[in-house]
Design a protein around this motif. Structure first.
Motif, PDB file in Angstrom:
ATOM      1  N   TYR A   1       0.832  -1.201   0.000  1.00  0.00           N
ATOM      2  CA  TYR A   1       0.000   0.000   0.000  1.00  0.00           C
ATOM      3  C   TYR A   1       0.877   1.266   0.000  1.00  0.00           C
ATOM      4  N   GLN A   2       1.956   1.217   0.784  1.00  0.00           N
ATOM      5  CA  GLN A   2       2.872   2.358   0.825  1.00  0.00           C
ATOM      6  C   GLN A   2       3.527   2.588  -0.532  1.00  0.00           C
ATOM      7  N   GLN A   3       3.899   1.506  -1.208  1.00  0.00           N
ATOM      8  CA  GLN A   3       4.492   1.621  -2.538  1.00  0.00           C
ATOM      9  C   GLN A   3       3.462   2.138  -3.543  1.00  0.00           C
ATOM     10  N   LYS A   4       2.222   1.720  -3.373  1.00  0.00           N
ATOM     11  CA  LYS A   4       1.167   2.164  -4.284  1.00  0.00           C
ATOM     12  C   LYS A   4       0.926   3.661  -4.159  1.00  0.00           C
ATOM     13  N   ARG A   5       1.040   4.174  -2.957  1.00  0.00           N
ATOM     14  CA  ARG A   5       0.804   5.601  -2.752  1.00  0.00           C
ATOM     15  C   ARG A   5       2.033   6.460  -3.046  1.00  0.00           C
ATOM     16  N   PHE A   6       3.219   6.032  -2.555  1.00  0.00           N
ATOM     17  CA  PHE A   6       4.393   6.897  -2.597  1.00  0.00           C
ATOM     18  C   PHE A   6       5.513   6.365  -3.485  1.00  0.00           C
ATOM     19  N   GLY A   7       5.309   5.273  -4.201  1.00  0.00           N
ATOM     20  CA  GLY A   7       6.355   4.712  -5.049  1.00  0.00           C
ATOM     21  C   GLY A   7       6.618   5.552  -6.288  1.00  0.00           C
ATOM     22  N   PRO A   8       7.628   5.163  -7.088  1.00  0.00           N
ATOM     23  CA  PRO A   8       7.946   5.908  -8.315  1.00  0.00           C
ATOM     24  C   PRO A   8       6.772   6.000  -9.276  1.00  0.00           C
ATOM     25  N   ASN A   9       5.949   4.981  -9.301  1.00  0.00           N
ATOM     26  CA  ASN A   9       4.763   4.992 -10.166  1.00  0.00           C
ATOM     27  C   ASN A   9       3.480   5.043  -9.339  1.00  0.00           C
ATOM     28  N   GLY A  10       3.583   5.583  -8.119  1.00  0.00           N
ATOM     29  CA  GLY A  10       2.433   5.607  -7.219  1.00  0.00           C
ATOM     30  C   GLY A  10       1.485   6.763  -7.504  1.00  0.00           C
ATOM     31  N   ASP A  11       0.464   6.818  -6.674  1.00  0.00           N
ATOM     32  CA  ASP A  11      -0.576   7.834  -6.860  1.00  0.00           C
ATOM     33  C   ASP A  11      -0.021   9.249  -6.697  1.00  0.00           C
ATOM     34  N   LEU A  12       0.943   9.427  -5.802  1.00  0.00           N
ATOM     35  CA  LEU A  12       1.489  10.768  -5.578  1.00  0.00           C
ATOM     36  C   LEU A  12       2.177  11.298  -6.828  1.00  0.00           C
ATOM     37  N   MET A  13       3.027  10.482  -7.444  1.00  0.00           N
ATOM     38  CA  MET A  13       3.737  10.913  -8.648  1.00  0.00           C
ATOM     39  C   MET A  13       2.772  11.125  -9.807  1.00  0.00           C
ATOM     40  N   ILE A  14       1.783  10.252  -9.929  1.00  0.00           N
ATOM     41  CA  ILE A  14       0.813  10.388 -11.030  1.00  0.00           C
ATOM     42  C   ILE A  14       0.004  11.672 -10.881  1.00  0.00           C
ATOM     43  N   GLN A  15      -0.471  11.949  -9.673  1.00  0.00           N
ATOM     44  CA  GLN A  15      -1.273  13.148  -9.475  1.00  0.00           C
ATOM     45  C   GLN A  15      -0.434  14.420  -9.594  1.00  0.00           C
ATOM     46  N   LYS A  16       0.835  14.345  -9.191  1.00  0.00           N
ATOM     47  CA  LYS A  16       1.714  15.498  -9.399  1.00  0.00           C
ATOM     48  C   LYS A  16       1.893  15.791 -10.880  1.00  0.00           C
ATOM     49  N   GLN A  17       2.080  14.724 -11.665  1.00  0.00           N
ATOM     50  CA  GLN A  17       2.238  14.903 -13.111  1.00  0.00           C
ATOM     51  C   GLN A  17       0.953  15.455 -13.726  1.00  0.00           C
ATOM     52  N   GLN A  18      -0.170  14.924 -13.304  1.00  0.00           N
ATOM     53  CA  GLN A  18      -1.446  15.427 -13.810  1.00  0.00           C
ATOM     54  C   GLN A  18      -1.670  16.880 -13.393  1.00  0.00           C
ATOM     55  N   LEU A  19      -1.154  17.245 -12.257  1.00  0.00           N
ATOM     56  CA  LEU A  19      -1.330  18.601 -11.753  1.00  0.00           C
ATOM     57  C   LEU A  19      -0.465  19.605 -12.499  1.00  0.00           C
ATOM     58  N   ILE A  20       0.777  19.218 -12.787  1.00  0.00           N
ATOM     59  CA  ILE A  20       1.717  20.168 -13.376  1.00  0.00           C
ATOM     60  C   ILE A  20       1.644  20.214 -14.901  1.00  0.00           C
ATOM     61  N   GLN A  21       1.118  19.161 -15.522  1.00  0.00           N
ATOM     62  CA  GLN A  21       1.124  19.094 -16.985  1.00  0.00           C
ATOM     63  C   GLN A  21       0.338  20.240 -17.622  1.00  0.00           C
ATOM     64  N   PRO A  22      -0.880  20.571 -17.172  1.00  0.00           N
ATOM     65  CA  PRO A  22      -1.602  21.694 -17.805  1.00  0.00           C
ATOM     66  C   PRO A  22      -0.866  23.027 -17.647  1.00  0.00           C
ATOM     67  N   ILE A  23      -0.251  23.250 -16.497  1.00  0.00           N
ATOM     68  CA  ILE A  23       0.493  24.498 -16.296  1.00  0.00           C
ATOM     69  C   ILE A  23       1.708  24.541 -17.212  1.00  0.00           C
ATOM     70  N   GLN A  24       2.372  23.396 -17.381  1.00  0.00           N
ATOM     71  CA  GLN A  24       3.514  23.355 -18.294  1.00  0.00           C
ATOM     72  C   GLN A  24       3.088  23.651 -19.722  1.00  0.00           C
ATOM     73  N   ASP A  25       1.927  23.137 -20.120  1.00  0.00           N
ATOM     74  CA  ASP A  25       1.428  23.439 -21.464  1.00  0.00           C
ATOM     75  C   ASP A  25       1.148  24.933 -21.612  1.00  0.00           C
ATOM     76  N   GLN A  26       0.569  25.556 -20.588  1.00  0.00           N
ATOM     77  CA  GLN A  26       0.302  26.988 -20.655  1.00  0.00           C
ATOM     78  C   GLN A  26       1.604  27.788 -20.708  1.00  0.00           C
ATOM     79  N   ILE A  27       2.588  27.352 -19.929  1.00  0.00           N
ATOM     80  CA  ILE A  27       3.891  28.038 -19.952  1.00  0.00           C
ATOM     81  C   ILE A  27       4.516  27.934 -21.341  1.00  0.00           C
TER      82      ILE A  27
END
Length: 331
Positions: free
Chosen positions: A103-129
């Motif tokens: 469960y810890q790996q699923k949330r905080f691993g390299p391919n976990g929910d944290l990294m995925i949501q960070k990428q989803q969060l920053i991608q639209p701003i990067q496109d605007q930049i």
């Protein structure tokens, strides 16, 4: 590393070729981290993500604490359990521990929910930049625009080449157009000036002002250094004058003592002291006083020793006389 070197070589080659053109090469840079910190939508989404992260960490910590309690309880009851029952319960604990780690790996691993949501969060701003950089580069005739937060090492960057504010204003205007609820708001957002026309005279004046400011700072530092040198020189002169006054006072005091004491030996001593500094005279007086104290102490010790010897001798004589009186003469 090889790709970075090739990229820098390509940039320098283009700069050398462009330097022969009629206009100078226009270079700008942006700071992506600064832009992200000032985009309200990104900050709101980041705050929501941080709340989720705290919740996930609390859940993991709680489950690990419960698991540690089960391990401790099993160790305490080990002597009361059969081998099969102990191994069964131990296997259950190991299985639960593996579930927590998964469960810890699923949330905080390299391919976990944290990294995925960070990428989803920053991608639209990067496109605007990226879109804002393209618009600014096209309208202001920029040849190169670098990212200060990227892997390209920028050892120095003048502030006048920073276009992060222009990119941020462009993103803000786009957000206003998207969030506009009526025609008037959409028109005001579209007419808002975001990329001013390039004016070489204005930039030349800005550069001249920057140069004047830098020269003024240099002059201020130089004046401070000169003032400090002057203060040090005055301080040294004052110290020298003070030392001369002390020496003159010591010399006058020695001459007065010499006039009051006409003995030859004392006169010679005073003449020698007059040539010495106040510190040397004080040290000699201190040594002389110490010698006098030692001599007086030795004299007192000798006198005390003589008195003790005389008392001892007198006592022996009294005892001898007393013995003669008490003795009976032999016939």
């Amino acid at each position: 590393m090889k790709h970075k070197v090739l990229f820098l070589l390509a940039v320098f080659s283009l700069l050398s070729v462009s330097s022969n053109a009629q206009r100078g090469v226009r270079i700008g840079y942006i700071d992506t981290e600064y832009i992200l910190q000032n985009v309200p939508e990104y900050q709101d989404a980041t705050a929501q993500l941080d709340t989720k992260v705290i919740q996930w960490k609390s859940e993991v910590d709680l489950r690990l604490a419960e698991l540690d309690q089960k391990k401790s309880q099993l160790n305490n009851e080990r002597v009361l359990l059969t081998k099969e029952l102990f191994e069964e319960r131990f296997e259950d604990i190991r299985f639960e521990e593996k579930e927590i780690l998964d469960y810890q790996q699923k949330r905080f691993g390299p391919n976990g929910d944290l990294m995925i949501q960070k990428q989803q969060l920053i991608q639209p701003i990067q496109d605007q930049i990226f879109a804002a950089v393209q618009e600014i580069a096209s309208s202001r005739d920029y040849d190169f625009i670098f990212d200060k937060s990227a892997d390209v090492v920028m050892l120095y960057s003048a502030e006048r080449f920073d276009i992060s504010e222009l990119v941020l204003r462009s993103i803000t205007r786009s957000s206003k157009r998207t969030q506009a609820t009526n025609k008037a708001e959409r028109k005001a957002a579209s007419e808002e000036e975001i990329v001013p026309d390039y004016n070489e005279a204005v930039e030349a004046r800005e550069k001249a002002l920057d140069d004047k400011r830098a020269q003024r700072l240099t002059d201020i530092e130089q004046r401070r250094a000169e003032q400090q040198a002057t203060r040090d020189s005055l301080k040294s002169a004052v110290e020298a004058r003070r030392q001369k006054i002390l020496d003159d006072r010591a010399k006058e005091r020695a001459e007065r003592e010499n006039r009051n004491n006409p003995q030859d030996s004392t006169s010679v001593k005073r003449d020698n002291n007059a040539k010495k500094t106040a510190a040397e005279i004080a040290e000699e007086k201190k040594q002389e006083q110490q010698s006098n104290r030692e001599a007086r102490q030795k004299e007192l010790d000798d006198r005390r020793k003589k008195i003790l010897e005389d008392r001892k001798k007198a006592k022996q004589e009294r005892e001898a006389k007393s013995n003669q009186k008490d003795s009976i003469p032999v016939k």
